[in-house]
Every structure is written in C-alpha cells, then in structure tokens.
Design a protein around this motif. Structure first.
Motif, mmCIF file in Angstrom:
data_model
loop_
_atom_site.group_PDB
_atom_site.id
_atom_site.type_symbol
_atom_site.label_atom_id
_atom_site.label_comp_id
_atom_site.label_asym_id
_atom_site.label_seq_id
_atom_site.Cartn_x
_atom_site.Cartn_y
_atom_site.Cartn_z
ATOM 1 N N ALA A 315 44.024 21.151 48.148
ATOM 2 C CA ALA A 315 44.761 21.756 47.040
ATOM 3 C C ALA A 315 46.272 21.576 47.146
ATOM 4 O O ALA A 315 46.984 21.826 46.182
ATOM 5 C CB ALA A 315 44.446 23.246 46.947
ATOM 6 N N TYR A 348 50.732 22.442 44.323
ATOM 7 C CA TYR A 348 49.520 23.230 44.580
ATOM 8 C C TYR A 348 48.609 23.080 43.369
ATOM 9 O O TYR A 348 48.954 23.493 42.252
ATOM 10 C CB TYR A 348 49.842 24.704 44.803
ATOM 11 C CG TYR A 348 48.596 25.558 44.918
ATOM 12 C CD1 TYR A 348 47.784 25.479 46.046
ATOM 13 C CD2 TYR A 348 48.212 26.400 43.877
ATOM 14 C CE1 TYR A 348 46.634 26.231 46.153
ATOM 15 C CE2 TYR A 348 47.050 27.157 43.967
ATOM 16 C CZ TYR A 348 46.269 27.073 45.110
ATOM 17 O OH TYR A 348 45.119 27.809 45.202
ATOM 18 N N PHE A 350 45.060 23.553 41.145
ATOM 19 C CA PHE A 350 43.971 24.491 40.914
ATOM 20 C C PHE A 350 43.271 24.094 39.618
ATOM 21 O O PHE A 350 43.644 23.098 38.993
ATOM 22 C CB PHE A 350 44.475 25.945 40.871
ATOM 23 C CG PHE A 350 45.536 26.212 39.836
ATOM 24 C CD1 PHE A 350 45.208 26.750 38.597
ATOM 25 C CD2 PHE A 350 46.875 25.922 40.106
ATOM 26 C CE1 PHE A 350 46.179 26.998 37.650
ATOM 27 C CE2 PHE A 350 47.858 26.171 39.156
ATOM 28 C CZ PHE A 350 47.502 26.711 37.929
ATOM 29 N N ASN A 351 42.238 24.865 39.264
ATOM 30 C CA ASN A 351 41.436 24.544 38.077
ATOM 31 C C ASN A 351 40.882 23.118 38.164
ATOM 32 O O ASN A 351 41.034 22.305 37.258
ATOM 33 C CB ASN A 351 42.254 24.728 36.793
ATOM 34 C CG ASN A 351 41.392 24.690 35.537
ATOM 35 O OD1 ASN A 351 40.181 24.861 35.614
ATOM 36 N ND2 ASN A 351 42.012 24.453 34.397
ATOM 37 N N ASP A 352 40.243 22.829 39.342
ATOM 38 C CA ASP A 352 39.648 21.506 39.592
ATOM 39 C C ASP A 352 40.665 20.380 39.487
ATOM 40 O O ASP A 352 40.341 19.268 39.056
ATOM 41 C CB ASP A 352 38.490 21.231 38.628
ATOM 42 C CG ASP A 352 37.319 22.180 38.852
ATOM 43 O OD1 ASP A 352 37.123 22.589 40.011
ATOM 44 O OD2 ASP A 352 36.620 22.508 37.885
ATOM 45 N N PHE A 356 48.574 22.532 38.066
ATOM 46 C CA PHE A 356 49.288 22.640 39.337
ATOM 47 C C PHE A 356 50.603 23.392 39.160
ATOM 48 O O PHE A 356 51.157 23.489 38.064
ATOM 49 C CB PHE A 356 49.559 21.263 39.950
ATOM 50 C CG PHE A 356 50.443 20.353 39.143
ATOM 51 C CD1 PHE A 356 51.830 20.513 39.136
ATOM 52 C CD2 PHE A 356 49.906 19.316 38.403
ATOM 53 C CE1 PHE A 356 52.648 19.674 38.405
ATOM 54 C CE2 PHE A 356 50.715 18.462 37.663
ATOM 55 C CZ PHE A 356 52.090 18.649 37.673
#
Length: 394
Positions: A315, A348, A350-352, A356
């Motif tokens: 991530a 960073y 997120f959400n597949d 970011f």
C-alpha cells in the motif's frame, strides 16, 4: 417424522423473521431429538451461513447431504460453503453434483464459474458463467461481468470488452454497471499500452489577462487572446518485462491575436528509460527543449533526471528524484542558469489501488550568471485522489 413438523415450521418462521439465535436453538433441539432429520441440518447450515460461521455451515450442510442426498439445494449450499472456505476441489465436485441433479440450476453453474475463475481456469469459468446466464436470466449481468473478468485475466481483451459492454448495457445493478465501465476504460488503456507509438494533440483558445514570458517571469500587464496548440508523439524503442526505452517529441505553440512579440513556440525532444530491479524501479529522463519568442531564438534547455522508486508495502510507495537543468538564454545571458533539485514523494494507496494520498517535498537551488536571479526554493505538497465511480466486488 411428523413429530418435528410443528417445531420445524416454527424454526422456519423464526429464520424468516431474522431471529437467528432462536432459530438455531430450536433447530439444535430438533436435531437432538432426531439426529437423522436432514432438513433440520440443512436449515441450521443456512442459519450459520447467515452468521458467517462457514465451518459450522459446511458441517451442517455436509451432514444433511449424507442423510438425504436428494434434498433440494443441499449440494448447492455445501458447494458454496466449500467455496467460501477456499476448498476449491471439494467445491467443484459438490457443485457438479448439484448441476447433475438440476442442469438448470443457475446458482450452481455461476459458483462453479467462480471456482474455475479463482483457480485460473478462465475459459472453463467463461463457459460456466455463460451457461448460468442462459438458464437463469437473473444472472445475465453478473455472469457477463465475471466472464469479462476471466477473459481479461486470460489476456483475451477483445472478448472481454464484449462481455463488459454487455454487463454495462444491462444496468440491472448500478455497481456492476460502474465496474464494467471501469474495466472498459482499463482495456482501452491496456490496448494503447501495447502500441509502440503514441500521438496526442490539443488545440484551444486562451484568454490571458496578463501576458507573461514564463521562463523569465516578465509580465506585461496587458491582456490578449491566443490560440494554443500542443502535439506530442512517442515511440517505444524497446520493452520487456523489466525494461523500457522510449523516444518522444512535443510541439507547443501559443499565438496571441495582437501581442505577437510574445508568441512562444517550443520543441522538446526526450529520451526515457526504466529498469526494474527486484524491489526498486530505476528511471532516467533526458530532454532538450528549444523555445522561440516572437519568432526569434530565445532559450535552450537541457534536463537530466534520474529517479528511484520502491514499494515499502503493497500500500505504500515512495520515490526519490534528482534533476539537473541547464538553461541557455540566447539574448539574456544573465539568466543563464544551472539548477539542481531533489524531491521525494510518498504514496499511500487504498480502495484496491484506485485511490491514494500523496505527500511530497522538493528542494531547488538555481545558480545564474546574474547573481540577482539566484534562488533557493522549498516546495511541499499534499494530494488526494479518489475515483468518481464505484467498483463492484463479490
């Protein structure tokens, strides 16, 4: 046995009312009184599945199937329980039994497709998904979407596009429609990425309330309209799994209606290379740009920029970039400059990976022939990227 009919009917009513604790207790009492009453085990499995107790649900469904192999739905439910527990060979064998008992069982065909999909048997998955849609129209959109995913993972992009277009057109479920549209855009990007060449073009009209020569930060205080044209071309000289080398050319023109002495035209030639080493990405960019101002030679710029990138976790990704720029002004020699800059960015995801947060810092030191133009700058940035469309997941 009729002795269980009334309590069993009561347990079914409790399940319908969502009173799972009471239903479970009553079903366990029925099973204790008659350990061979298969429907009680089956309904207990449903209750435990609703409570996400997959091992318990599997055990109950398995017992029901042994006691009464012909009990409607028992092989389907057991096969789904095996699937949720990632016991894929057992899931496939049990779903095959369900399909043999009822070839029109769309749920069994669909879940068998999911088993093939997760085990990498993508073309078998597509066959099962299509069969599910054929016998049960309620699966039409979901089956088309998953068939598209399997074909996409198998590298059959044209066939995957057909399935995703079908899923997007059905519009039964808004989330599936949105995700199918996302995959269609991804396929377009993947198709473009396979081409060795690329071409972009942009043209427009611009209004400037303070016509400025950006390279020397000189403003006129005058306003004017301008035609703006940008054309870019690239050619990938070499590419394999870990390396890439690309040549590029960009043309930019700003042509003012009245203040033609401030027309800018820039030609930029670039060479970009990248190499992946196990856990580190190494990149190198070189570019040369030549700018004309009002039709006269104005500025030549050389830039070389190496960078490193590393994924610290799935991530978190970080990059470190150094850049050296040499600017040679044809008529304003005091602005000739050598600029060094160092920057870093941390991402960073997120959400597949579709969203970011980014934080960055850059430090720039410019040394010029005219000391009055020298400067040292610090730049800090924080960014957030979010997708506009939802993504469907099973």
């Amino acid at each position: 046995s009729w002795a269980q009919d009334s309590p069993f009917d009561e347990s079914m009513l409790l399940i319908e009312q969502g009173k799972l604790d009471e239903a479970e207790g009553l079903l366990r009492t029925i099973i204790e009184l008659n350990p061979r009453f298969a429907p009680a085990y089956y309904q207990l499995g449903r209750v435990l599945d609703d409570r996400d107790d997959q091992p318990g649900a599997m055990a109950a469904f398995k017992r029901a199937a042994r006691l009464d192999p012909d009990l409607p739905g028992v092989h389907l439910s057991l096969g789904i329980a095996y699937y949720k527990l990632e016991l894929y060979p057992l899931s496939q064998r049990t779903l095959d039994k369900a399909i043999a008992n009822d070839p029109s069982d769309g749920s069994a065909l669909f879940f068998r497709g999911l088993v093939h999909q997760v085990t990498g048997e993508h073309m078998l998955a597509v066959k099962s998904f299509r069969a599910a849609a054929a016998v049960d129209p309620e699966f039409a959109q979901l089956a088309a979407f998953n068939a598209g995913m399997s074909l996409y993972n198998a590298g059959s992009l044209d066939q995957a596009r057909d399935e995703f277009e079908k899923a997007a057109s059905l519009r039964t479920d808004a989330d599936i429609t949105a995700s199918a549209s996302d995959f269609l855009r991804q396929i377009d990007e993947d198709t473009r990425s396979k081409r060795r060449w690329g071409l972009t073009a942009l043209a427009g009209l611009e209004f400037d309330d303070n016509v400025t020569i950006d390279p020397v930060d000189v403003g006129t205080g005058l306003e004017d309209y301008a035609f703006v044209v940008d054309v870019g071309a690239s050619y990938r000289l070499f590419e394999d799994d870990s390396r890439e080398l690309e040549l590029s050319y960009d043309f930019s023109q700003t042509a003012y209606f009245d203040l033609t002495d401030f027309n800018l035209q820039t030609h930029t030639f670039g060479l970009f290379g990248t190499q992946e080493f196990s856990e580190v990405d190494v990149n190198l960019l070189y570019s040369y740009a030549f700018t004309f101002l009002g039709g006269d030679s104005f500025l030549g710029t050389h830039t070389i920029s190496p960078s490193l990138g590393h994924a610290f976790t799935p991530a978190i990704y970080g990059s470190l970039t150094y850049s050296y720029t040499h600017e040679n002004f044809i008529t304003v020699n005091a602005r000739d400059a050598n600029t060094h800059s160092v920057g870093t960015n941390i991402y960073y995801f997120f959400n597949d990976g579709k969203a970011f947060v980014r934080g960055g810092a850059r430090f720039e030191d410019e040394r010029t022939d005219g000391a009055e133009f020298e400067y040292f700058g610090e730049y800090y940035s924080l960014g957030l990227r979010l997708p506009l469309m939802g993504v469907y997941r099973r």
